[in-house]
Design a protein around this motif. Structure first.
Motif, mmCIF file in Angstrom:
data_model
loop_
_atom_site.group_PDB
_atom_site.id
_atom_site.type_symbol
_atom_site.label_atom_id
_atom_site.label_comp_id
_atom_site.label_asym_id
_atom_site.label_seq_id
_atom_site.Cartn_x
_atom_site.Cartn_y
_atom_site.Cartn_z
ATOM 1 N N CYS A 22 0.871 -1.170 0.000
ATOM 2 C CA CYS A 22 0.000 0.000 0.000
ATOM 3 C C CYS A 22 0.909 1.221 0.000
ATOM 4 O O CYS A 22 1.678 1.436 0.937
ATOM 5 C CB CYS A 22 -0.890 0.006 1.240
ATOM 6 S SG CYS A 22 -1.934 1.466 1.381
ATOM 7 N N LEU A 24 1.891 5.021 0.388
ATOM 8 C CA LEU A 24 1.440 6.211 1.105
ATOM 9 C C LEU A 24 1.862 7.461 0.341
ATOM 10 O O LEU A 24 3.039 7.642 0.043
ATOM 11 C CB LEU A 24 2.073 6.272 2.499
ATOM 12 C CG LEU A 24 1.592 5.276 3.539
ATOM 13 C CD1 LEU A 24 2.418 5.408 4.808
ATOM 14 C CD2 LEU A 24 0.136 5.516 3.849
ATOM 15 N N GLN A 43 1.720 9.358 9.911
ATOM 16 C CA GLN A 43 2.318 8.217 9.221
ATOM 17 C C GLN A 43 2.322 6.978 10.120
ATOM 18 O O GLN A 43 2.024 5.875 9.669
ATOM 19 C CB GLN A 43 3.740 8.561 8.777
ATOM 20 C CG GLN A 43 4.393 7.459 7.985
ATOM 21 C CD GLN A 43 5.796 7.832 7.532
ATOM 22 O OE1 GLN A 43 6.303 8.912 7.809
ATOM 23 N NE2 GLN A 43 6.428 6.931 6.838
ATOM 24 N N LEU A 46 -1.218 5.582 10.182
ATOM 25 C CA LEU A 46 -1.548 4.947 8.911
ATOM 26 C C LEU A 46 -0.812 3.622 8.733
ATOM 27 O O LEU A 46 -1.412 2.623 8.330
ATOM 28 C CB LEU A 46 -1.228 5.884 7.744
ATOM 29 C CG LEU A 46 -2.139 7.098 7.599
ATOM 30 C CD1 LEU A 46 -1.558 8.079 6.599
ATOM 31 C CD2 LEU A 46 -3.538 6.654 7.190
ATOM 32 N N LYS A 47 0.478 3.596 9.043
ATOM 33 C CA LYS A 47 1.264 2.366 8.890
ATOM 34 C C LYS A 47 0.708 1.248 9.766
ATOM 35 O O LYS A 47 0.636 0.102 9.352
ATOM 36 C CB LYS A 47 2.735 2.614 9.215
ATOM 37 C CG LYS A 47 3.475 3.291 8.103
ATOM 38 C CD LYS A 47 4.957 3.361 8.424
ATOM 39 C CE LYS A 47 5.744 3.703 7.185
ATOM 40 N NZ LYS A 47 7.168 3.481 7.369
ATOM 41 N N SER A 57 3.222 -1.203 4.112
ATOM 42 C CA SER A 57 3.137 0.209 3.733
ATOM 43 C C SER A 57 4.501 0.736 3.303
ATOM 44 O O SER A 57 5.531 0.357 3.846
ATOM 45 C CB SER A 57 2.608 1.045 4.898
ATOM 46 O OG SER A 57 3.521 1.035 5.967
ATOM 47 N N LEU A 59 6.175 4.615 1.730
ATOM 48 C CA LEU A 59 6.020 5.946 1.184
ATOM 49 C C LEU A 59 6.341 5.904 -0.299
ATOM 50 O O LEU A 59 7.358 5.350 -0.699
ATOM 51 C CB LEU A 59 6.967 6.929 1.868
ATOM 52 C CG LEU A 59 6.525 7.526 3.198
ATOM 53 C CD1 LEU A 59 7.642 8.369 3.785
ATOM 54 C CD2 LEU A 59 5.274 8.359 3.028
#
Length: 66
Positions: A22, A24, A43, A46-47, A57, A59
């Motif tokens: 995924c 970011l 972050q 989200l992670k 995840s 970036l």
């Protein structure tokens, strides 16, 4: 004894996994209303959610360009 080159690395050194990725897309630097630590906290949240959902995840800005 033969060794597989793929297994020569320690597990913590290997960034690849069998999980889907995924990406970011998010700010990573501070802005007037949101300092850099705000985005670092976002972050982290989200992670954690992405990992709990079965994804890895990353970036998008950290991606290898091929």
């Amino acid at each position: 004894m033969t060794q597989n080159k793929k297994n020569d690395k320690a597990p913590s050194d290997d960034k690849s996994s069998n999980k889907p990725i995924c990406g970011l897309i998010m700010p990573i630097s501070g802005m007037p209303d949101c300092p850099q630590h705000h985005w670092k906290n976002e972050q982290t949240i989200l992670k954690s959610s992405i990992t709990m959902s079965g994804f890895e995840s990353r970036l998008v800005s950290d991606a290898d360009e091929r």
